[in-house]
Every structure is written in C-alpha cells, then in structure tokens.
Scaffold this motif. Structure first.
Motif, PDB file in Angstrom:
ATOM      1  N   ARG A  37       2.460   1.700  -3.362  1.00  0.00           N
ATOM      2  CA  ARG A  37       1.449   2.087  -4.358  1.00  0.00           C
ATOM      3  C   ARG A  37       1.127   3.581  -4.247  1.00  0.00           C
ATOM      4  NH1 ARG A  37      -3.934  -0.736  -3.279  1.00  0.00           N
ATOM      5  NH2 ARG A  37      -4.140   1.022  -1.842  1.00  0.00           N
TER       6      ARG A  37
ATOM      7  N   VAL B 295       2.089   0.630 -10.742  1.00  0.00           N
ATOM      8  CA  VAL B 295       0.792   0.704 -10.065  1.00  0.00           C
ATOM      9  C   VAL B 295      -0.056  -0.521 -10.398  1.00  0.00           C
ATOM     10  CG1 VAL B 295      -1.337   2.045  -9.853  1.00  0.00           C
ATOM     11  CG2 VAL B 295       0.858   3.219  -9.977  1.00  0.00           C
TER      12      VAL B 295
ATOM     13  N   LEU C 150       1.250  -3.602  -8.469  1.00  0.00           N
ATOM     14  CA  LEU C 150       0.869  -3.514  -7.064  1.00  0.00           C
ATOM     15  C   LEU C 150      -0.624  -3.776  -6.891  1.00  0.00           C
ATOM     16  CD1 LEU C 150       2.986  -0.374  -6.164  1.00  0.00           C
ATOM     17  CD2 LEU C 150       3.382  -2.700  -5.356  1.00  0.00           C
ATOM     18  N   SER C 151      -1.426  -3.329  -7.845  1.00  0.00           N
ATOM     19  CA  SER C 151      -2.853  -3.642  -7.808  1.00  0.00           C
ATOM     20  C   SER C 151      -3.099  -5.139  -7.965  1.00  0.00           C
ATOM     21  CB  SER C 151      -3.584  -2.866  -8.906  1.00  0.00           C
ATOM     22  OG  SER C 151      -4.924  -3.278  -9.023  1.00  0.00           O
TER      23      SER C 151
ATOM     24  N   THR D 123       0.822  -1.208   0.000  1.00  0.00           N
ATOM     25  CA  THR D 123       0.000   0.000   0.000  1.00  0.00           C
ATOM     26  C   THR D 123       0.857   1.261   0.000  1.00  0.00           C
ATOM     27  OG1 THR D 123      -1.719  -1.208   1.219  1.00  0.00           O
ATOM     28  CG2 THR D 123      -1.863   1.191   1.190  1.00  0.00           C
TER      29      THR D 123
END
Length: 840
Positions: A426, A518, A521-522, A423
């Motif tokens: 990100r 991103v 990481l998602s 988190t």
C-alpha cells in the motif's frame, strides 16, 4: 435527543466566534474539528451510562415488538412514499439530520464556501455519518436499518458503531487487560497513568439488561476475568458507544411511529407476530452490483464477519491481472509502448520539462514501469499464497484462547505477516500515486514543487477551481491516512467519482488504476478488523517485530527491495541498447491488413522488444543477481510461452477458371419452355441445384493469418475429445467473436464494442460482473450448483479496467479489445469463439 447533550466529546464551535484557527477546511485537514473525549468524573460517567443504557433498551424493546408485527406494512408504506414525503418524515424523526452523504466529509466538498470561520459540522455529522437525508431517502437503507437493529441486540453493533464514527485524537484502541499482572493497587495506578489510560473501564457483559450493559468499574480494584475481556472497553469509548446507540434507537423508534401513525400504540404489543418479510431489492434492471453500493448499505446491515472466500476471489483476480501485465509487457510491443507513454505522462521530473526527449529519461521511465509491474506481481502473489494457506475462520476461532480472547500464536503470525505485506504494498502504491497525480496531464498546470531538490512536496497553486481543490484535499488525506482513516477517504474518493462530473474528469485512466490498487488494499485491511475482538489491525501492527513473523515476510520484502534498487540503478547507468524515440522501430501493426510489410514490421518490433528485455535482464543479473525470467516462471500458472510472429508466406495462387461457352437452357433441358410460352409449373418440377463456390478472379487472395491458424497436428495423431460448446444468443456471440476472432477467418480489423455489451455478454456465459473501487470490474463465476445449461463451467474470476472514455459514450478501443481477448485466452483456455460458443 441525545445529540442535544454531548456527554463524550467537545466541539470547536464551543470556543466562540473568534478562535483564530483558520477556515473550516483547514481545521478539518488538521483534525481540529473532529470530536475529542470530554473529561468526566466517575460519578458523571456512571450517571450518563445509566441514563443512556436505560433509554437504549426502552426504545429497542418497543422497536423489536413493532417490527415483529408490522414490518411488512412498514415496507409497503415506505416504498409507496415519494422522496418529498420520505424527507419530511425523516426530518420529523430527527430535526437536526444531516443532508448529504457522509456529512463528516462535507468540508472536502465545498472548500470555496467559507461563509463563516466559526461554523463547522454539527456533532451529528461526526457521530452518525450514515444518518443523513441523501442515503435514507432511498428505498432500501431505512428498511435494512430497521430490520437489523430491531431483530438483533444492541451489543451486536457496539464495535461497528464506534468504527463508523469519525473521531479525533484521544481515542485509543482497547487494551488486552488480561496480560497486565501487577502486585498492588498503587502499581496498577502508576502503570495506567504512565500509559495514558483512564482508571475506569466499562463492561457490556449483560446484553439484555440496562443495569449490566455499560457498567462502569475501576480496573485497579476489580479483577477482570478472561471471559469478560470480550465486553470490555475504555470508559470514554463505552460512553461514546452508548450515546451513539441511544440516538440510533430513538431515531428509528420515531420513524416507525410516524409510518404507523394510524395504528393504536396498544396494538404494538397485542397484535400477533408475523413472519419476517423478504427485503426488496434496490437494483435497477440495467444495474450491476458494485462495491460502493455494498459499502453504502453496510452501516445499515448486521456487521459482517470476515469472509475468506471473498478475499481469495478478489486477490486471485488481481494477481492474475499482474501476471498478465508482466507477460504482455514482454510479448506485445504495442502494449509495451502504450504503457510507456502513460508512465511518461505521469513521470515528469520536478525540475525538468514534463516530456524530456533524451534516451536517459525514457530508460528511467521504463525502469519505473518495469519495477511497478514486477513488484506488484511478487507482492500480490505472496498475498495470494498467504490467503490460500490460511485456515478457515471457524477452525481459527475453535482453537483460539478464550480466556485471553486471542487467536493461537500460529494464526496470529499468519495474519500479522499478511498485514505487513499489505501495508508495504500500500505504501509502495501510494508512492506512485503521490508522484503521478500532480504530474497528470489534467492537473499538472495547477501544481508546483515547493522546497529543496530532495525535501519538498507538490502544492496546488492559488486560483484553482473547487473541483481541483477537492481532488487535492482527498489526495493529501489519502497520503496521511492516520487522521481520517484510509477506508473512509477511499469511499469519499469513490463517491466523488460517481457524483461530481467535473472532479471525475480530472482523474485519468492511469491515476484510476493506481487508486484501484490502494482501494483494494484498504478493503483487505478493513476486512482484518472483521476478526475483532479476537484479532485486529492494532494487534497485527504490534506483532510485526516478532521473529516468527519476520521469517514469513523476509523473503518477499528482500526481493521487492532488490527489484526496486536493482532496476532503478540499471536503468540509470545504461541505455539498455534501445531507443524508443525511433517510433518506426516499435510500431506493431497487429490490427492492420496481413501483408508482407506489416508482418516484417511486427517481427522487427518484437525483436527490438526482445533486445530491451535481454539487455535489462543481463544488466540486472550482473548488478543484483536477480533473474526476471525465473521470477516470472515461478509466478505463472499454468506455464506459458512468448508468442512471436512467424515469417510471412506468400498466399497460394489458385488457378483461374477457364470461361466455357454456355448453351441455351432449352437445348440442355427440353422441359424448360421459352419465356414467350406460358405454362404452369408444379413445385415438383423444380430440383435443387448445388451452389457454386465464389472464386476470386482479380488480384491475389489475402493470406490467412498464421497467428490464427490451428496448431499443427501431433505426430501420433492422437484424437482430442471435442469441446462441449455452449449455446448463446446471436448478440452475445458477436461480442465474443470480437474478443476471440475465429482462426478460420482471414484476419480483419477488430471491431470496437460497447462496455455495457461486454458486461451483458460476460453475465450471459456465467461470469457475474461487479464494480469495485476505481475503474476495476471483477467477473466472478457462478456457484457450481448454478452452472447449468447455457453457462460455461468456470472456477476462477478475472478483472478488467473500465476505460474512462466509455463513460462518455465511447466504445472500447481496438487495442484494449485485443488485450481483453488475450487475457481471456490465458485465463480460461478459450482459443476462439467458434470453439467455445455456438449461436442460437
């Protein structure tokens, strides 16, 4: 159909024509159009649940019987149909079916087409976004849909169906009711009302009975046992799951009836069972697997559980890329300056020109670039270490608490610590993307800064094109992922890159790299939900304040904060003893002819780069006590050293051979006749003569490149075992010769190579390419049982960014070819192509 009566949600279109809430695009950005729960009484909820569950099992029983007997026939008939025939069949099965891919994001795609402010997407677009003509008209999705839904019970897909729906406010995650121990009914009612929880819940414990699948119970009266928690849901969520599944099974049942229109219905239960056929592949001959295709097919397959091996492969390759980026920034002046120019293009200040020429601005930009490189290295290294130390999923489930339906405390702490690092990284990546995209060269003329100096935001000006508006809306939704979900927005962004050429042209290579991080990481966050109901991201967020989790995160969090604050402060306070405006001091003619002037310039550029890093490290150590060399050595495996160009050496002048008078051939050999004499010579009369070596007689011969010379032999002259070469085709050998030039050849300019040729060559040697989100491609080694003859034995993967220019037919530029070759050398130990491969 179930879609005609909306039991569990309310839509904006019910408000009438004059709602005064703005256009549909603005309503979608604010979440006004999204479905919200409808208030129902206990009697209405119970009646709706009974009707829906009965319809679900009625259609599932018939669909299961048909697929077990006629799946092979359905596959053949569906494959032979054209797009128009498939479209007509799907419209008959679902008259209000959506037309586009992910119709719940349709308002992002046609922001200019606001014919009526009252119109919005139909309810089918939000609850069944994967039931649409664009996806199901293809060959494979409907066949996968039928196979998975008919051969597995509806309970298998309950949680996946809820997550796939695009919902608005009012839907909260399931609560752990086993931890709630209250004395009497009055206390329970007060607790649930205070927390905004309904007094009813729904059980899905009986998987094969419509009477027990979706049973409404009162949680203030009924005692919920620990074994029932796995099948417990809120009444609104449970009713929504029933409505979604009832529409799915009704639609699929109608599809098979239309495909098998000539078979009597009685044969659906009387015909003998057939073995399950193999699902055909949808990949074309020149097409590689991609994560977007995997995401497209995921709603039609059986929900996949979390795969630790896949996560480890993705994270390991990304950590290796971060390590290589830091080393090349320190080693290669050309790579350093290319990246610095990219950051300069995307780091314009809010109240200054985009390209400020002062040294202070260049130092600030260099600080941002350095901070991003080292923070990525530290965070991806920590994520990699946490995943490597994670026990197998089977072990975690085996020692989990079945009564409370929770993992053990140690496993929960590991996942919570991993989720917090993901988190934080990100949010950090989104910060660079939020500042870089509005200042990108292709979009900066459309953005303006509104608000005060510190408190404001980038806003797109009026008069923008539809493609520019679409990019801006997706970008803003990505910054606020709580409304539409980050994973769904990432998939929509990737869909835009693949289908909208005008919008894709607005996204340059630097923005694609940030988006790729991103997106990965998602993907990691989405994978954690694969542990449900034992663990999910909601439990991970609640456990972040636990002391045992804090201890696992504190070190990497403090280090990243110190890096960001320290490098930023140092770069603002000092000039770092360098001046990038003097371009001649940083020119690095590595691809030019190996002459004294070029070698001296390369040495000078390397010295200037060393001066920059030395001054930065000294200032950072004095300011924050951080040693960048120590961080880089700890994160590097195996150890590596900086390469520096040796001084130029004059080539050895070979003696010029003396010209000697030659005698006639007749005097040398009397057997040779004159040209005027005719004679027939037998083949035995010809003897092989040794070929003469061509000697350069004019000018000085070019000196061999010392960087490509083999390392000197050791003093003890220990013989190293020969490397077993892999035989590859001539076409693939040329590609690896360009990536890994031979040390025996005189230095030449590297040739450009096509991206498709690189993918093909990597696949030939055993590195299977797969397209991830954005511009990232991962090359994964084959399983050990498939690493036979003609394949290189490898045990790790590697990632490359696809240059944006190659999509328009251009080849990979020489600097990037050199970068790819350097990364291959470090990753697999390949010094040059001649030592690893041989041509057929």
């Amino acid at each position: 159909m179930a879609a005609a009566k909306s039991f569990t949600y309310a839509l904006l279109e019910e408000l009438g024509e004059e709602h005064h809430l703005g256009c549909k695009c603005c309503r979608f950005n604010k979440g006004i159009d999204l479905p919200v729960p409808r208030k129902l009484s206990i009697q209405e909820t119970t009646q709706c649940a009974r009707e829906l569950s009965t319809s679900i099992f009625k259609h599932w029983t018939q669909l299961n019987a048909i697929i077990k007997r006629f799946e092979g026939i359905i596959q053949k008939r569906w494959t032979k149909k054209g797009f128009k025939q498939r479209r007509e069949l799907l419209v008959k099965a679902w008259p209000k079916i959506s037309t586009t891919h992910r119709p719940d994001f349709e308002n992002f795609r046609n922001s200019k087409k606001q014919a009526s402010r009252s119109r919005t997407c139909h309810s089918e677009a939000y609850l069944w976004p994967y039931i649409n003509l664009e996806d199901l008209q293809q060959k494979l999705p409907l066949l996968l849909f039928l196979n998975s839904r008919a051969r597995n019970l509806p309970e298998t897909f309950r949680l996946a169906d809820l997550r796939a729906a695009h919902l608005g406010e009012g839907w909260i995650p399931d609560l752990d009711f086993g931890d709630i121990i209250l004395c009497n009914k009055r206390d329970k009612e007060a607790f649930y009302k205070y927390n905004g929880v309904d007094l009813q819940c729904m059980l899905f414990q009986k998987k094969c009975s419509p009477a027990g699948y979706g049973k409404v119970v009162d949680r203030t009266v009924t005692r919920i046992a620990g074994s029932q928690l796995k099948y417990l849901a809120r009444s609104t969520e449970g009713l929504l799951a029933l409505e979604i599944q009832e529409g799915i099974y009704r639609f699929l049942h109608n599809c098979v009836n239309l495909v098998l229109h000539d078979i009597p219905p009685s044969m659906f239960f009387l015909a003998p069972h057939q073995p399950e056929p193999v699902t055909p592949s949808d990949l074309k001959p020149n097409e590689w697997p991609s994560l977007s295709n995997y995401a497209l097919e995921a709603p039609y397959r059986v929900p996949q559980k979390l795969s630790l091996d896949r996560l480890k492969t993705l994270v390991s390759a990304r950590r290796s890329m971060a390590e290589d980026a830091c080393w090349m920034l320190r080693e290669d002046p050309a790579y350093f300056m290319d990246n610095l120019r990219e950051w300069n293009e995307h780091s314009g200040q809010k109240f200054k020109p985009a390209h400020c020429s002062c040294v202070a601005c260049w130092n600030r930009i260099a600080g941002r670039m350095t901070t991003q490189a080292f923070v990525s290295l530290v965070c991806w290294g920590d994520i990699h270490d946490k995943l490597q130390a994670m026990p197998p999923i089977e072990v975690q489930i085996k020692r989990a608490n079945e009564h409370r339906l929770r993992l053990s405390h140690g496993d929960e702490d590991r996942w919570s610590a991993l989720y917090e690092v993901i988190t934080n990284l990100r949010e950090y990546s989104m910060l660079f993307l939020a500042n870089g995209l509005p200042m990108s060269p292709r979009l900066r003329h459309r953005y303006q800064w509104t608000g005060s100096d510190e408190h404001g935001e980038w806003q797109m000006s009026s008069g923008s094109s539809e493609a520019e508006r679409r990019v801006d809306q997706l970008f803003n939704s990505m910054k606020r992922p709580d409304l539409h979900g980050l994973h769904g927005v990432v998939q929509e962004f990737q869909y835009m890159l693949e289908t909208d050429s005008e919008a894709s042209h607005l996204i340059d290579h630097w923005v694609l790299e940030q988006f790729s991080d991103v997106a990965l990481l998602s993907e990691l966050t989405q994978s954690i939900d694969g542990l449900a109901p034992w663990f999910d991201v909601n439990k991970a967020a609640m456990l972040q304040s636990v002391i045992s989790v804090e201890t696992q995160v504190k070190e990497v969090r403090d280090l990243t904060i110190d890096l960001m604050d320290g490098i930023t402060s140092v770069c603002k306070a000092s000039e770092l003893l360098w001046n990038p405006l003097k371009k001649q001091e940083f020119d690095y003619p590595v691809d030019k002819r190996h002459s004294k002037a070029n070698v001296d310039q390369m040495i000078k550029a390397e010295q200037n780069l060393d001066m920059f890093w030395w001054s930065l490290e000294v200032a950072l150590t004095d300011h924050s006590g951080i040693d960048l060399n120590e961080i880089l050595e700890e994160q590097t495996s195996p150890p590596r050293e900086l390469y520096r160009t040796p001084p130029y050496k004059e080539p050895i002048q070979l003696p010029t051979p003396q010209a000697t008078p030659q005698k006639p051939l007749v005097e040398i050999d009397p057997n040779i006749q004159r040209s005027s004499e005719k004679s027939t010579l037998s083949p035995q009369s010809f003897q092989a003569t040794p070929t003469k070596e061509k000697v350069k007689t004019r000018g000085k011969p070019a000196a061999p490149d010392p960087r490509r010379q083999p390392p000197p032999a050791e003093a003890n002259n220990v013989a190293t075992p020969p490397i077993e070469k892999v035989t590859i085709s001539k076409r693939a050998f040329k590609i690896f010769q360009a990536l890994l030039p031979s040390a025996k050849e005189v230095v030449q300019q590297r040739c450009e190579i096509a991206w498709d040729e690189l993918l093909w060559a990597m696949d030939v040697v055993g590195l299977e390419p797969e397209k991830l989100y954005g511009s990232v491609w991962i090359f994964k080694p084959l399983p050990k049982d498939q690493q036979g003859p003609g394949k290189v034995k490898l045990d790790r993967s590697i990632q490359f960014h696809e240059p944006k220019e190659v999509r328009r037919g251009a080849k990979i530029a020489r600097p990037m070819v050199r970068t790819f070759g350097a990364r291959l050398r470090h990753a697999f130990g390949w010094t040059d192509a001649d030592e690893v491969f041989e041509c057929e």
